[in-house]
Motif scaffolding. Structure first.
Motif, short mmCIF file in Angstrom:
data_model
loop_
_atom_site.label_atom_id
_atom_site.label_comp_id
_atom_site.label_asym_id
_atom_site.label_seq_id
_atom_site.Cartn_x
_atom_site.Cartn_y
_atom_site.Cartn_z
N ALA A 94 -3.71 -2.29 9.24
CA ALA A 94 -4.95 -2.07 10.00
C ALA A 94 -6.14 -1.81 9.09
N THR A 95 -5.87 -1.41 7.84
CA THR A 95 -6.99 -1.12 6.95
C THR A 95 -7.03 -2.06 5.75
N ALA A 96 -5.89 -2.38 5.19
CA ALA A 96 -5.89 -3.18 3.97
C ALA A 96 -6.11 -4.66 4.24
N LYS A 97 -5.46 -5.20 5.29
CA LYS A 97 -5.57 -6.63 5.61
C LYS A 97 -5.24 -7.49 4.39
N GLY A 98 -4.36 -7.00 3.55
CA GLY A 98 -4.01 -7.72 2.34
C GLY A 98 -2.53 -7.96 2.25
N PRO A 99 -1.97 -7.90 1.05
CA PRO A 99 -0.53 -8.08 0.89
C PRO A 99 0.22 -7.02 1.68
N LYS A 100 1.44 -7.33 2.09
CA LYS A 100 2.20 -6.38 2.88
C LYS A 100 2.66 -5.19 2.04
N THR A 101 3.01 -5.45 0.79
CA THR A 101 3.57 -4.39 -0.02
C THR A 101 3.06 -4.45 -1.46
N THR A 102 3.21 -3.35 -2.15
CA THR A 102 3.08 -3.31 -3.60
C THR A 102 4.35 -2.67 -4.14
N GLY A 103 4.80 -3.10 -5.29
CA GLY A 103 6.05 -2.56 -5.82
C GLY A 103 6.05 -2.52 -7.32
#
Length: 392
Positions: free
Chosen positions: A152-161
């Motif tokens: 809802a806020t990032a609108k970017g990649p689903k994850t970072t790892g």
């Protein structure tokens, strides 16, 4: 019947005699442990104890990850609070963990102000090796952490790892119970999102200064002037760069050497150079220590291919990059560098692998191996660092 009270002289003679007898018997007195305390022999570390070492390490880093997650449990429900008895945190390490969680919660608040939240996080720790010497144990572990961005806020990649490597020190008390007394990060640079310590900075190994170009620092203000990228102007394949970074961010390409853990700055620039090469950057052969040259294979690499500062000098002098005024102007295939201690020598290189609709770039890098970390997260974690942004 009460025992007779010895004179000072006789009492001293008795103690000396007892000490001498113990040495003859091959037993050393232990004056620093109180009389009557239960003292065990050096404890053994069996498979069950090793498994408990691993679970405690998992709990420590899980708590640190969860401190960044929006709506995560309070300090009273920490995973580490369930450890007591035979394997537990020492008093000093409990204090360190509490301090780390406080720092990370403050970072979470700062990230929220920058428009970034994590709605979930997961951490898994695997035990790689255990070395036991008497009452001390050194345990090498690998931490694998994934954070899920709030859509809802990032609108970017689903994850970072990322994957990070640590060395944990355990010490057994007089009863043979093990306490975690120290955590050492063993990756060069170490730039994990749940890191609280200052990144290590390797002493720069650069060639003689014959007038290399200076890169201007980039602003980190959230709303800078727009500078859209023309993806067709350079002739480079930026999607090939992203594909290469996705494949090898955590799976090193055997066609190149791996410099992580070598003590000279890590593998970050080597990885960025590989990504750019995959997208069409061509070799410029010559002497390895000439920063005007750029090449890298399994057998030989130029200083500019693997060195943070030398890469900047080559990229600027060859006109393959142009400096950007603001880190939020970065787009896919661009390069971001950082100088943590602001001494004028750059310490870390990253490649942009995503840019969301709100104008936030996401970077991927080695040392520590990390995929799609937002620039907002870097700025929140290292607000005092110098940043250098390059358009490729």
């Amino acid at each position: 019947m009460r025992s007779r009270k010895l004179s000072r002289k006789r009492r001293r003679a008795t103690i000396v005699g007892a000490a001498a007898a113990s040495l003859v018997a091959g037993v050393a007195l232990v004056p620093n442990w109180s009389a009557g305390a239960a003292v065990t022999d050096d404890p053994t570390v069996d498979a069950a104890t090793k498994a408990t070492f691993q679970r405690l390490a998992d709990a420590v880093f899980t708590d640190r990850t969860q401190a960044l997650v929006d709506g995560a449990g309070s300090a009273g429900t920490r995973h580490t609070s369930g450890f007591s008895g035979s394997v537990r945190l020492s008093g000093g390490q409990t204090h360190e963990q509490t301090s780390a969680l406080t720092t990370l919660r403050a970072r979470k608040s700062l990230l929220a102000k920058l428009g970034e939240k994590y709605k979930a996080g997961s951490t898994k720790v695997t035990l790689d090796a255990t070395h036991v010497a008497g009452r001390r144990a050194q345990v090498a572990v690998t931490e694998t952490t994934t954070l899920t961005y709030d859509k809802a806020t990032a609108k970017g990649p689903k994850t970072t790892g990322f994957q990070a490597h640590h060395e944990l020190t355990f010490k057994a008390d007089r009863q043979g119970d093990w306490q975690l007394t120290g955590i050492k990060d063993t990756d060069d640079g170490y730039l994990a999102v749940n890191q609280v310590a200052t990144p290590s900075v390797a002493k720069a190994k650069t060639t003689a200064d014959d007038g290399p170009p200076d890169a201007p620092r980039a602003s980190t203000s959230r709303f800078g002037a727009a500078n859209p990228k023309n993806f067709s102007a350079s002739g480079y394949d930026y999607q090939a760069m992203v594909a290469y970074a996705q494949e090898y961010w955590n799976n090193y390409n055997p066609a190149y050497p791996d410099y992580n853990g070598q003590g000279d700055g890590g593998d970050c620039t080597n990885f960025v150079s590989q990504v750019l090469k995959a997208g069409g950057w061509k070799h410029v052969p010559g002497y390895t220590n000439d920063f005007h040259k750029w090449f890298g294979t399994a057998d030989i690499q130029s200083d500019s291919f693997v060195g943070v500062n030398e890469f900047s000098w080559f990229a600027l002098s060859s006109k393959r990059v142009t400096p950007l005024a603001n880190v939020y102007q970065l787009d896919v295939g661009d390069v971001l560098q950082m100088d943590f201690n602001r001494d004028g020598s750059k310490d870390h290189s990253m490649i942009v692998t995503y840019r969301d609709r709100y104008g936030v770039p996401y970077v991927t890098y080695h040392s520590t191996n990390t995929y799609n970390r937002s620039v907002a997260s870097l700025v929140a974690s290292y607000p005092n660092a110098y940043y250098y942004a390059y358009r490729t």
